[in-house]
Scaffold this motif. Structure first.
Motif, short mmCIF file in Angstrom:
data_model
loop_
_atom_site.label_atom_id
_atom_site.label_comp_id
_atom_site.label_asym_id
_atom_site.label_seq_id
_atom_site.Cartn_x
_atom_site.Cartn_y
_atom_site.Cartn_z
N TYR A 34 49.49 54.14 -36.57
CA TYR A 34 48.72 54.70 -37.69
C TYR A 34 48.05 53.57 -38.47
CZ TYR A 34 47.37 57.55 -41.68
OH TYR A 34 46.64 58.19 -42.64
N ASP A 37 45.22 51.92 -36.37
CA ASP A 37 43.99 52.70 -36.29
C ASP A 37 43.28 52.82 -37.64
OD1 ASP A 37 44.34 52.90 -33.61
OD2 ASP A 37 45.07 54.94 -33.58
N THR A 44 42.55 58.31 -37.14
CA THR A 44 43.99 58.02 -37.21
C THR A 44 44.79 59.09 -36.48
OG1 THR A 44 43.95 59.00 -39.40
CG2 THR A 44 44.09 56.59 -39.29
N PRO A 45 45.91 58.66 -35.84
CA PRO A 45 46.70 59.64 -35.07
C PRO A 45 47.38 60.65 -35.98
CG PRO A 45 47.75 57.45 -35.05
CD PRO A 45 46.47 57.31 -35.79
N THR A 46 47.79 61.79 -35.38
CA THR A 46 48.49 62.79 -36.18
C THR A 46 49.99 62.52 -36.20
OG1 THR A 46 48.55 64.21 -34.25
CG2 THR A 46 46.81 64.66 -35.86
N ASP A 47 50.45 61.53 -35.41
CA ASP A 47 51.86 61.16 -35.60
C ASP A 47 51.93 59.85 -36.40
OD1 ASP A 47 50.70 60.49 -33.15
OD2 ASP A 47 52.59 59.64 -32.42
N LYS A 216 45.91 57.54 -19.72
CA LYS A 216 45.13 57.07 -20.88
C LYS A 216 44.10 56.04 -20.41
CE LYS A 216 48.40 58.18 -24.51
NZ LYS A 216 49.33 57.71 -25.53
#
Ligand code: CTP
Length: 473
Positions: A34, A37, A44-47, A216
């Motif tokens: 997070y 990013d 930004t990631p959701t975790d 990925k």
């Protein structure tokens, strides 16, 4: 450096976490992807991962109890982590760890540590950044290993001596390559050396986790960045020797063939400009996989790879099985595209007869457009006049197929006469004749002997039935 979190869309949440930690007399920091990013101004990631220098599980529970309605906290005892979902975010809390990994497994033995201990044991300096949520220095960036500088320099560097970081958790070798491919970063020299040295430890990583990273890489803008690194470090040889077997150029009697490995990487990059479909990218990766085992030099014809598409499509299944990839429709789709990969181009050499076009249309069905995308990506010649010629040929085949499609509608082929109708015609019970006659109808339509039409099919079945000795009802 202080990060101004007041404008952050999660500011209220961060403030709440800060207050609860303060009340509990605990420290708390945002860490990991997070922060990376956020600083890179990426989505930004959701975790979001949080570290506390005491108990992560109790902190998570206290925070969850301040939220109405209270989310359920899931505890992972072995790892000392706790997580809950909140407003579409996965929030994970962990006590700072000082840990080392056993030689033969990825399971760490855990001891409580300070934030600094925790940052040290992370994979890369860009992932070791922390933002304080503590009252006295709220928003301060804690960057003991110059992660911010490495973001600027676009390099992946380990906080500790590389061989230690990688041997602690060999999945990180794949992560290094994945980040290099997705972020377009360079793996720092000593790190790359360590990966090459430690490469055999990849074997203790589960295939599922390797494939998460691999996919990925496959979904990155230019997958060849990661694929080349996998080749260079030796990981590809361990995971997919079928691909590295395509490497190399042989010469017999002054005749050579192209290096099918490097060609494959170009095809994957080409296709990635036109599709985000992971499995179509996989089809590009494996379209020539049958070429290594079928390669032969024949006097008079030179290098041949006879039947490589068929063998390749068989190899797709065993590869997917070994790589623990899904074996359902996604695998079948890749198989189908590999099998058909040379068909449109072969039509140019063998003549674009309507029946050949109809057959391709029939076999490709709803995946015809994807097959064309693959074929276009497969044109990697650097000779511009050749390239123009191939493209032109290909456009020609595509337009002919369109014509036939409009005329005959065999793409999503529905037999114009059903099994029940055939049974009625000859007063038959279900049996093998029905299948034989249906197959004959399909063949006759594809060959152009009859049109895709009910009456024509009916007359055809009557005639064929009689030659089989059947009597009209
Ligand atoms: N981490 C690590 N070693 C690993 C996996 C993870 O040190 N093998 C650390 C890194 O600090 C990483 C954090 O744990 O930033 C969170 O890991 P994860 O959520 O898997 O990855 P992210 O870095 O968040 O990246 P992404 O979301 O792109 O997967």
């Amino acid at each position: 450096m202080n990060i101004n979190l007041t404008q952050n869309k999660n500011f209220k949440l961060f403030k709440l976490i800060s207050e609860v930690a303060e009340k509990n007399d605990q420290t708390v920091f945002i860490v990991g992807g997070y922060v990376r990013d956020l600083l890179m101004k990426r989505k930004t990631p959701t975790d979001i991962d949080f570290v506390t220098e005491s108990n992560g599980m109790s902190l998570a529970k206290s925070i969850a109890s301040e939220i109405q309605p209270s989310p359920t906290v899931t505890i992972f005892k072995n790892y000392g982590t706790a997580m809950f979902k909140f407003q579409g975010l996965d929030l994970e809390f962990v006590g700072a760890r000082k840990e080392s990994y056993a030689e033969d497994s990825r399971k760490p033995s855990v001891e409580t540590g300070t934030l600094d201990d925790d940052q040290k044991r992370r994979d890369f300096t860009i992932n070791s950044l922390a933002i304080s949520l503590n009252k006295e220095n709220f928003g301060d960036l804690i960057d003991p290993f110059d992660g911010v500088l490495d973001i600027k320099k676009k390099i992946l560097r380990t906080p500790l001596e590389p061989s230690q970081t990688y041997s602690d958790d060999p999945l990180r070798m794949m992560r290094a390559i994945r980040f290099a491919s997705t972020l377009n970063f360079t793996i720092e020299e000593d790190s790359l050396k360590a990966i090459k040295q430690e490469v055999d430890r990849v074997k203790i990583v589960s295939m599922e986790r390797i494939m998460v990273e691999f996919n990925k890489i496959m979904l990155s803008e230019k997958p060849s960045v990661g694929l080349k690194l996998m080749e260079e470090t030796g990981i590809l040889d361990l995971v997919m020797p079928e691909l590295t077997a395509l490497k190399g150029i042989e010469e017999v009697d002054g005749q050579t063939h192209k290096d099918n490995f490097w060609h494959t990487l170009e095809v994957v990059d080409n296709i990635s400009k036109h599709t985000e479909n992971l499995w179509l990218r996989w089809a590009a990766l494996l379209h020539d996989v049958g070429k290594a085992p079928t390669k032969k030099f024949l006097d008079g014809s030179g290098w041949t790879f006879h039947g490589h598409e068929f063998l390749g499509s068989k190899m797709v299944k065993s590869l997917f099985y070994r790589l623990k990839l899904p074996l359902g429709n996604d695998m079948k789709y890749v198989q189908k595209l590999v099998k058909l990969s040379s068909r449109p181009i072969a039509l140019i050499d063998d003549g674009t007869s309507d029946s050949a076009l109809r057959r391709l249309l029939f076999d490709a069905g709803e995946d015809l457009e994807d097959l064309f995308i693959l074929n276009k990506a497969d044109i990697t010649t650097k000779n511009s006049s050749k390239q123009a010629k191939f493209k032109k040929n290909f456009e020609y085949v595509a337009s002919k197929i369109k014509e036939v499609e409009e005329k005959d509608q065999v793409r999503n082929f529905q037999p114009p006469i059903s099994g029940e109708e055939i049974m009625e015609l000859f007063n038959l019970k279900p049996g093998r004749e029905i299948g034989i006659l249906k197959e004959k109808v399909k063949e006759a339509i594809l060959e152009g002997e009859i049109g895709n039409d009910k009456d024509e099919a009916r007359n055809f079945v009557i005639k064929e039935g009689e030659t089989l000795g059947l009597i009209l009802a």
